[in-house]
Design a protein around this motif. Structure first.
Motif, PDB file in Angstrom:
ATOM      1  N   PHE A 105       0.833  -1.213   0.000  1.00 13.95           N
ATOM      2  CA  PHE A 105       0.000   0.000   0.000  1.00 13.95           C
ATOM      3  C   PHE A 105       0.870   1.266   0.000  1.00 13.95           C
ATOM      4  CE2 PHE A 105      -3.863  -2.369   1.623  1.00 13.95           C
ATOM      5  CZ  PHE A 105      -4.613  -2.110   0.502  1.00 13.95           C
ATOM      6  N   TYR A 106       1.950   1.227   0.759  1.00 14.66           N
ATOM      7  CA  TYR A 106       2.842   2.398   0.792  1.00 14.66           C
ATOM      8  C   TYR A 106       3.533   2.580  -0.554  1.00 14.66           C
ATOM      9  CZ  TYR A 106       1.964   3.120   5.672  1.00 14.66           C
ATOM     10  OH  TYR A 106       1.326   3.399   6.857  1.00 14.66           O
ATOM     11  N   VAL A 107       3.917   1.458  -1.177  1.00 11.65           N
ATOM     12  CA  VAL A 107       4.554   1.544  -2.503  1.00 11.65           C
ATOM     13  C   VAL A 107       3.582   2.208  -3.485  1.00 11.65           C
ATOM     14  CG1 VAL A 107       5.429   0.188  -4.454  1.00 11.65           C
ATOM     15  CG2 VAL A 107       6.072  -0.444  -2.113  1.00 11.65           C
ATOM     16  N   PHE A 108       2.318   1.777  -3.467  1.00 10.01           N
ATOM     17  CA  PHE A 108       1.323   2.338  -4.389  1.00 10.01           C
ATOM     18  C   PHE A 108       1.025   3.808  -4.084  1.00 10.01           C
ATOM     19  CE2 PHE A 108       0.319  -2.148  -5.248  1.00 10.01           C
ATOM     20  CZ  PHE A 108       0.341  -2.104  -6.631  1.00 10.01           C
ATOM     21  N   MET A 109       0.991   4.161  -2.789  1.00 10.74           N
ATOM     22  CA  MET A 109       0.687   5.541  -2.400  1.00 10.74           C
ATOM     23  C   MET A 109       1.674   6.511  -3.026  1.00 10.74           C
ATOM     24  SD  MET A 109      -0.287   5.827   1.580  1.00 10.74           S
ATOM     25  CE  MET A 109      -0.829   4.248   2.165  1.00 10.74           C
ATOM     26  N   VAL A 110       2.895   6.035  -3.267  1.00  8.95           N
ATOM     27  CA  VAL A 110       3.918   6.879  -3.879  1.00  8.95           C
ATOM     28  C   VAL A 110       3.968   6.639  -5.406  1.00  8.95           C
ATOM     29  CG1 VAL A 110       6.393   7.398  -3.938  1.00  8.95           C
ATOM     30  CG2 VAL A 110       5.273   6.958  -1.747  1.00  8.95           C
ATOM     31  N   ALA A 111       3.929   5.366  -5.808  1.00  6.30           N
ATOM     32  CA  ALA A 111       4.100   5.033  -7.233  1.00  6.30           C
ATOM     33  C   ALA A 111       2.963   5.566  -8.108  1.00  6.30           C
ATOM     34  CB  ALA A 111       4.222   3.522  -7.404  1.00  6.30           C
ATOM     35  N   MET A 112       1.734   5.575  -7.596  1.00  6.42           N
ATOM     36  CA  MET A 112       0.605   6.055  -8.413  1.00  6.42           C
ATOM     37  C   MET A 112       0.756   7.542  -8.748  1.00  6.42           C
ATOM     38  SD  MET A 112      -1.370   3.591  -9.285  1.00  6.42           S
ATOM     39  CE  MET A 112      -2.500   4.623 -10.149  1.00  6.42           C
ATOM     40  N   PRO A 113       0.910   8.415  -7.739  1.00  8.72           N
ATOM     41  CA  PRO A 113       1.050   9.835  -8.087  1.00  8.72           C
ATOM     42  C   PRO A 113       2.314  10.136  -8.887  1.00  8.72           C
ATOM     43  CG  PRO A 113       0.668   9.570  -5.725  1.00  8.72           C
ATOM     44  CD  PRO A 113       0.857   8.207  -6.267  1.00  8.72           C
ATOM     45  N   VAL A 114       3.430   9.461  -8.547  1.00  7.64           N
ATOM     46  CA  VAL A 114       4.675   9.744  -9.274  1.00  7.64           C
ATOM     47  C   VAL A 114       4.528   9.354 -10.744  1.00  7.64           C
ATOM     48  CG1 VAL A 114       7.113   9.100  -9.494  1.00  7.64           C
ATOM     49  CG2 VAL A 114       6.183   9.660  -7.243  1.00  7.64           C
ATOM     50  N   SER A 115       3.928   8.184 -11.018  1.00 11.00           N
ATOM     51  CA  SER A 115       3.765   7.784 -12.422  1.00 11.00           C
ATOM     52  C   SER A 115       2.791   8.715 -13.138  1.00 11.00           C
ATOM     53  CB  SER A 115       3.320   6.322 -12.529  1.00 11.00           C
ATOM     54  OG  SER A 115       2.094   6.124 -11.872  1.00 11.00           O
ATOM     55  N   GLY A 116       1.779   9.225 -12.404  1.00 11.85           N
ATOM     56  CA  GLY A 116       0.846  10.192 -13.003  1.00 11.85           C
ATOM     57  C   GLY A 116       1.572  11.472 -13.389  1.00 11.85           C
ATOM     58  N   TYR A 117       2.438  11.928 -12.486  1.00  9.94           N
ATOM     59  CA  TYR A 117       3.219  13.139 -12.759  1.00  9.94           C
ATOM     60  C   TYR A 117       4.149  12.924 -13.950  1.00  9.94           C
ATOM     61  CZ  TYR A 117       6.723  16.777 -12.256  1.00  9.94           C
ATOM     62  OH  TYR A 117       7.585  17.812 -12.532  1.00  9.94           O
ATOM     63  N   VAL A 118       4.853  11.774 -13.950  1.00 10.33           N
ATOM     64  CA  VAL A 118       5.789  11.466 -15.045  1.00 10.33           C
ATOM     65  C   VAL A 118       5.027  11.398 -16.380  1.00 10.33           C
ATOM     66  CG1 VAL A 118       7.348   9.693 -15.983  1.00 10.33           C
ATOM     67  CG2 VAL A 118       7.450  10.267 -13.551  1.00 10.33           C
ATOM     68  N   MET A 119       3.857  10.767 -16.354  1.00 13.71           N
ATOM     69  CA  MET A 119       3.045  10.651 -17.576  1.00 13.71           C
ATOM     70  C   MET A 119       2.687  12.039 -18.111  1.00 13.71           C
ATOM     71  SD  MET A 119      -0.951   9.366 -17.839  1.00 13.71           S
ATOM     72  CE  MET A 119      -0.875   8.541 -16.315  1.00 13.71           C
ATOM     73  N   SER A 120       2.103  12.876 -17.266  1.00 14.14           N
ATOM     74  CA  SER A 120       1.629  14.182 -17.727  1.00 14.14           C
ATOM     75  C   SER A 120       2.765  15.063 -18.227  1.00 14.14           C
ATOM     76  CB  SER A 120       0.887  14.905 -16.600  1.00 14.14           C
ATOM     77  OG  SER A 120      -0.265  14.177 -16.265  1.00 14.14           O
ATOM     78  N   THR A 121       3.846  15.148 -17.446  1.00 16.48           N
ATOM     79  CA  THR A 121       4.944  16.044 -17.857  1.00 16.48           C
ATOM     80  C   THR A 121       5.650  15.495 -19.099  1.00 16.48           C
ATOM     81  OG1 THR A 121       6.174  15.065 -16.034  1.00 16.48           O
ATOM     82  CG2 THR A 121       5.544  17.326 -15.768  1.00 16.48           C
ATOM     83  N   SER A 122       5.752  14.167 -19.214  1.00 14.63           N
ATOM     84  CA  SER A 122       6.411  13.600 -20.397  1.00 14.63           C
ATOM     85  C   SER A 122       5.582  13.869 -21.658  1.00 14.63           C
ATOM     86  CB  SER A 122       6.608  12.096 -20.244  1.00 14.63           C
ATOM     87  OG  SER A 122       7.384  11.832 -19.113  1.00 14.63           O
ATOM     88  N   TYR A 123       4.276  13.974 -21.500  1.00 16.58           N
ATOM     89  CA  TYR A 123       3.410  14.312 -22.640  1.00 16.58           C
ATOM     90  C   TYR A 123       3.404  15.828 -22.900  1.00 16.58           C
ATOM     91  CZ  TYR A 123       1.271   9.648 -23.154  1.00 16.58           C
ATOM     92  OH  TYR A 123       1.040   8.320 -23.404  1.00 16.58           O
ATOM     93  N   GLY A 124       4.075  16.580 -22.027  1.00 18.73           N
ATOM     94  CA  GLY A 124       4.106  18.038 -22.187  1.00 18.73           C
ATOM     95  C   GLY A 124       2.874  18.723 -21.622  1.00 18.73           C
ATOM     96  N   LEU A 125       2.126  17.994 -20.774  1.00 20.37           N
ATOM     97  CA  LEU A 125       0.902  18.564 -20.180  1.00 20.37           C
ATOM     98  C   LEU A 125       1.188  19.106 -18.786  1.00 20.37           C
ATOM     99  CD1 LEU A 125      -1.467  15.649 -21.265  1.00 20.37           C
ATOM    100  CD2 LEU A 125      -1.393  17.948 -22.261  1.00 20.37           C
ATOM    101  N   PRO A 126       0.483  20.162 -18.394  1.00 16.55           N
ATOM    102  CA  PRO A 126       0.753  20.739 -17.062  1.00 16.55           C
ATOM    103  C   PRO A 126       0.181  19.877 -15.935  1.00 16.55           C
ATOM    104  CG  PRO A 126      -1.086  21.875 -18.094  1.00 16.55           C
ATOM    105  CD  PRO A 126      -0.585  20.875 -19.103  1.00 16.55           C
ATOM    106  N   VAL A 127       0.811  19.969 -14.768  1.00 11.51           N
ATOM    107  CA  VAL A 127       0.252  19.346 -13.564  1.00 11.51           C
ATOM    108  C   VAL A 127       0.015  20.474 -12.574  1.00 11.51           C
ATOM    109  CG1 VAL A 127       0.614  17.750 -11.651  1.00 11.51           C
ATOM    110  CG2 VAL A 127       1.427  17.142 -13.929  1.00 11.51           C
ATOM    111  N   LYS A 128      -1.271  20.730 -12.299  1.00 10.89           N
ATOM    112  CA  LYS A 128      -1.605  21.799 -11.350  1.00 10.89           C
ATOM    113  C   LYS A 128      -2.171  21.197 -10.085  1.00 10.89           C
ATOM    114  CE  LYS A 128      -2.511  25.312 -14.788  1.00 10.89           C
ATOM    115  NZ  LYS A 128      -3.565  26.026 -15.501  1.00 10.89           N
ATOM    116  N   TRP A 129      -1.739  21.764  -8.947  1.00 16.20           N
ATOM    117  CA  TRP A 129      -2.277  21.338  -7.651  1.00 16.20           C
ATOM    118  C   TRP A 129      -3.261  22.416  -7.221  1.00 16.20           C
ATOM    119  CZ3 TRP A 129      -1.135  22.646  -2.190  1.00 16.20           C
ATOM    120  CH2 TRP A 129      -1.662  21.695  -1.307  1.00 16.20           C
TER     121      TRP A 129
END
Ligand code: HEM
Length: 155
Positions: free
Chosen positions: A74-98
Protein backbone atom coordinates in the motif's frame (compact mmCIF):
# COMPACT_ATOMS: atom_id res chain seq x y z
CA UNK A 1 -9.24 9.72 -1.42
CA UNK A 2 -7.46 6.83 -3.14
CA UNK A 3 -10.73 5.01 -3.81
CA UNK A 4 -12.14 8.27 -5.20
CA UNK A 5 -9.12 8.66 -7.50
CA UNK A 6 -9.45 5.10 -8.78
CA UNK A 7 -13.13 5.75 -9.52
CA UNK A 8 -12.59 9.16 -11.18
CA UNK A 9 -9.64 7.73 -13.15
CA UNK A 10 -11.76 4.95 -14.62
CA UNK A 11 -14.67 7.31 -15.35
CA UNK A 12 -12.66 10.13 -16.96
CA UNK A 13 -10.63 7.87 -19.28
CA UNK A 14 -13.89 6.36 -20.57
CA UNK A 15 -15.42 9.79 -21.36
CA UNK A 16 -15.91 11.20 -24.85
CA UNK A 17 -13.26 13.84 -25.67
CA UNK A 18 -15.91 16.53 -26.26
CA UNK A 19 -17.54 15.95 -22.86
CA UNK A 20 -17.26 19.33 -21.02
CA UNK A 21 -16.73 17.58 -17.63
CA UNK A 22 -13.70 15.66 -18.89
CA UNK A 23 -11.12 18.42 -18.37
CA UNK A 24 -12.53 19.23 -14.91
CA UNK A 25 -12.24 15.59 -13.85
CA UNK A 26 -8.67 15.35 -15.18
CA UNK A 27 -7.60 18.43 -13.26
CA UNK A 28 -9.38 17.30 -10.05
CA UNK A 29 -7.74 13.88 -10.50
CA UNK A 30 -4.29 15.45 -10.69
CA UNK A 31 -4.87 17.79 -7.72
CA UNK A 32 -6.17 15.06 -5.42
CA UNK A 33 -3.49 12.65 -6.72
CA UNK A 34 -0.75 15.06 -5.65
CA UNK A 35 -2.55 15.48 -2.30
CA UNK A 36 -2.39 11.69 -1.83
CA UNK A 37 1.36 11.85 -2.45
CA UNK A 38 1.84 14.58 0.18
CA UNK A 39 -0.39 12.86 2.76
CA UNK A 40 1.10 9.45 1.92
CA UNK A 41 4.63 10.71 2.58
CA UNK A 42 3.46 12.35 5.82
CA UNK A 43 1.80 9.09 6.81
CA UNK A 44 4.91 7.09 6.00
CA UNK A 45 7.05 9.45 8.07
CA UNK A 46 4.64 9.20 11.02
CA UNK A 47 4.51 5.42 10.72
CA UNK A 48 8.28 5.18 10.90
CA UNK A 49 8.40 7.48 13.94
CA UNK A 50 5.38 6.44 15.99
CA UNK A 51 4.30 3.31 17.82
CA UNK A 52 2.36 0.83 15.67
CA UNK A 53 -0.01 -1.50 17.55
CA UNK A 54 1.00 -5.15 16.98
CA UNK A 55 -1.28 -7.50 15.03
CA UNK A 56 -3.48 -9.66 17.31
CA UNK A 57 -1.76 -12.79 18.73
CA UNK A 58 -4.63 -14.92 17.39
CA UNK A 59 -3.60 -14.21 13.79
CA UNK A 60 -1.73 -17.19 12.25
CA UNK A 61 1.91 -16.54 11.27
CA UNK A 62 1.22 -16.82 7.52
CA UNK A 63 -1.63 -14.30 7.63
CA UNK A 64 0.47 -11.98 9.75
CA UNK A 65 3.14 -12.14 7.05
CA UNK A 66 0.59 -11.58 4.25
CA UNK A 67 -0.89 -8.59 6.11
CA UNK A 68 2.59 -7.17 6.56
CA UNK A 69 3.47 -7.45 2.85
CA UNK A 70 0.04 -6.08 1.93
CA UNK A 71 0.59 -2.99 4.07
CA UNK A 72 4.07 -2.57 2.59
CA UNK A 73 2.57 -2.68 -0.91
CA UNK A 74 0.00 0.00 0.00
CA UNK A 75 2.84 2.40 0.79
CA UNK A 76 4.55 1.54 -2.50
CA UNK A 77 1.32 2.34 -4.39
CA UNK A 78 0.69 5.54 -2.40
CA UNK A 79 3.92 6.88 -3.88
CA UNK A 80 4.10 5.03 -7.23
CA UNK A 81 0.60 6.06 -8.41
CA UNK A 82 1.05 9.83 -8.09
CA UNK A 83 4.68 9.74 -9.27
CA UNK A 84 3.77 7.78 -12.42
CA UNK A 85 0.85 10.19 -13.00
CA UNK A 86 3.22 13.14 -12.76
CA UNK A 87 5.79 11.47 -15.04
CA UNK A 88 3.05 10.65 -17.58
CA UNK A 89 1.63 14.18 -17.73
CA UNK A 90 4.94 16.04 -17.86
CA UNK A 91 6.41 13.60 -20.40
CA UNK A 92 3.41 14.31 -22.64
CA UNK A 93 4.11 18.04 -22.19
CA UNK A 94 0.90 18.56 -20.18
CA UNK A 95 0.75 20.74 -17.06
CA UNK A 96 0.25 19.35 -13.56
CA UNK A 97 -1.61 21.80 -11.35
CA UNK A 98 -2.28 21.34 -7.65
CA UNK A 99 -5.59 23.14 -7.25
CA UNK A 100 -4.50 25.84 -9.70
CA UNK A 101 -0.84 26.03 -8.66
CA UNK A 102 1.31 24.76 -11.52
CA UNK A 103 4.06 22.36 -10.38
CA UNK A 104 7.53 22.62 -11.93
CA UNK A 105 8.12 20.42 -14.97
CA UNK A 106 11.10 18.34 -13.90
CA UNK A 107 11.15 16.22 -17.05
CA UNK A 108 11.58 16.93 -20.74
CA UNK A 109 8.83 16.06 -23.21
CA UNK A 110 9.21 12.43 -24.30
CA UNK A 111 6.10 10.73 -25.68
CA UNK A 112 7.60 7.21 -25.35
CA UNK A 113 8.32 7.77 -21.66
CA UNK A 114 4.82 9.20 -21.27
CA UNK A 115 3.30 6.06 -22.81
CA UNK A 116 5.40 3.84 -20.52
CA UNK A 117 4.27 5.81 -17.45
CA UNK A 118 0.63 5.68 -18.68
CA UNK A 119 0.79 1.88 -19.04
CA UNK A 120 2.36 1.57 -15.60
CA UNK A 121 -0.26 3.94 -14.08
CA UNK A 122 -3.15 1.90 -15.52
CA UNK A 123 -1.73 -1.53 -14.59
CA UNK A 124 -0.76 -0.36 -11.12
CA UNK A 125 -4.32 0.99 -10.66
CA UNK A 126 -5.84 -2.43 -11.43
CA UNK A 127 -3.34 -4.13 -9.11
CA UNK A 128 -4.18 -1.64 -6.37
CA UNK A 129 -7.92 -2.31 -6.80
CA UNK A 130 -7.21 -6.06 -6.39
CA UNK A 131 -5.11 -5.34 -3.28
CA UNK A 132 -7.88 -3.21 -1.72
CA UNK A 133 -10.46 -5.94 -2.39
CA UNK A 134 -8.19 -8.59 -0.81
CA UNK A 135 -7.45 -6.28 2.12
CA UNK A 136 -11.15 -5.67 2.88
CA UNK A 137 -11.97 -9.37 2.31
CA UNK A 138 -9.24 -10.29 4.83
CA UNK A 139 -10.61 -7.91 7.46
CA UNK A 140 -14.17 -9.19 6.92
CA UNK A 141 -13.05 -12.84 7.08
CA UNK A 142 -11.39 -12.30 10.45
CA UNK A 143 -14.36 -10.35 11.73
CA UNK A 144 -17.01 -12.86 10.66
CA UNK A 145 -15.21 -16.22 11.03
CA UNK A 146 -12.83 -15.66 13.92
CA UNK A 147 -14.45 -12.62 15.55
CA UNK A 148 -11.14 -10.72 15.45
CA UNK A 149 -11.93 -7.03 15.09
CA UNK A 150 -8.98 -5.57 13.16
CA UNK A 151 -10.88 -2.33 12.61
CA UNK A 152 -10.33 -1.42 16.27
CA UNK A 153 -6.58 -1.61 15.65
CA UNK A 154 -6.87 0.90 12.81
CA UNK A 155 -8.35 3.59 15.04
C1 HEM B 1 -3.15 7.74 -5.66
C2 HEM B 1 -3.10 8.46 -6.75
C3 HEM B 1 -3.73 8.09 -8.06
C4 HEM B 1 -4.59 7.07 -8.40
C5 HEM B 1 -5.14 5.97 -7.50
C6 HEM B 1 -4.87 7.19 -9.82
C7 HEM B 1 -5.70 6.33 -10.55
C8 HEM B 1 -5.95 6.42 -11.92
C9 HEM B 1 -6.75 5.52 -12.70
C10 HEM B 1 -7.54 4.32 -12.15
C11 HEM B 1 -6.73 5.93 -13.98
C12 HEM B 1 -7.41 5.25 -15.19
C13 HEM B 1 -6.40 4.29 -15.81
C14 HEM B 1 -6.85 3.72 -17.12
O1 HEM B 1 -7.74 2.86 -17.13
O2 HEM B 1 -6.28 4.13 -18.14
C15 HEM B 1 -5.90 7.10 -14.05
C16 HEM B 1 -5.65 7.83 -15.19
C17 HEM B 1 -4.89 8.98 -15.21
N1 HEM B 1 -4.20 9.56 -14.17
FE1 HEM B 1 -4.18 8.91 -12.27
N2 HEM B 1 -4.18 8.27 -10.32
C18 HEM B 1 -3.49 8.86 -9.28
C19 HEM B 1 -2.69 9.97 -9.34
C20 HEM B 1 -2.46 10.73 -10.48
C21 HEM B 1 -1.66 11.94 -10.54
C22 HEM B 1 -0.93 12.58 -9.36
C23 HEM B 1 -1.68 12.35 -11.84
C24 HEM B 1 -1.00 13.53 -12.48
C25 HEM B 1 -0.29 14.41 -11.87
C26 HEM B 1 -2.51 11.43 -12.58
C27 HEM B 1 -2.76 11.54 -13.93
C28 HEM B 1 -3.58 10.69 -14.65
C29 HEM B 1 -3.88 10.87 -16.04
C30 HEM B 1 -3.39 12.01 -16.95
C31 HEM B 1 -4.70 9.79 -16.41
C32 HEM B 1 -5.34 9.51 -17.79
C33 HEM B 1 -4.48 8.63 -18.63
C34 HEM B 1 -5.10 8.50 -19.99
O3 HEM B 1 -5.81 9.40 -20.42
O4 HEM B 1 -4.81 7.46 -20.63
N3 HEM B 1 -2.96 10.46 -11.72
N4 HEM B 1 -5.42 7.37 -12.77
Amino acid sequence: MIIGLLTIGLIMTGMAHDNPSRATLYSLHKSFGITVLLLGLLRLWLRLRLYIPPLPEALPALERKLAHYGHYMFYVFMVAMPVSGYVMSTSYGLPVKWFGLELPRLLTVDKARGQLAADFHAWAAYTLIALIVLHVAGVLKHLIKERINLLARMT
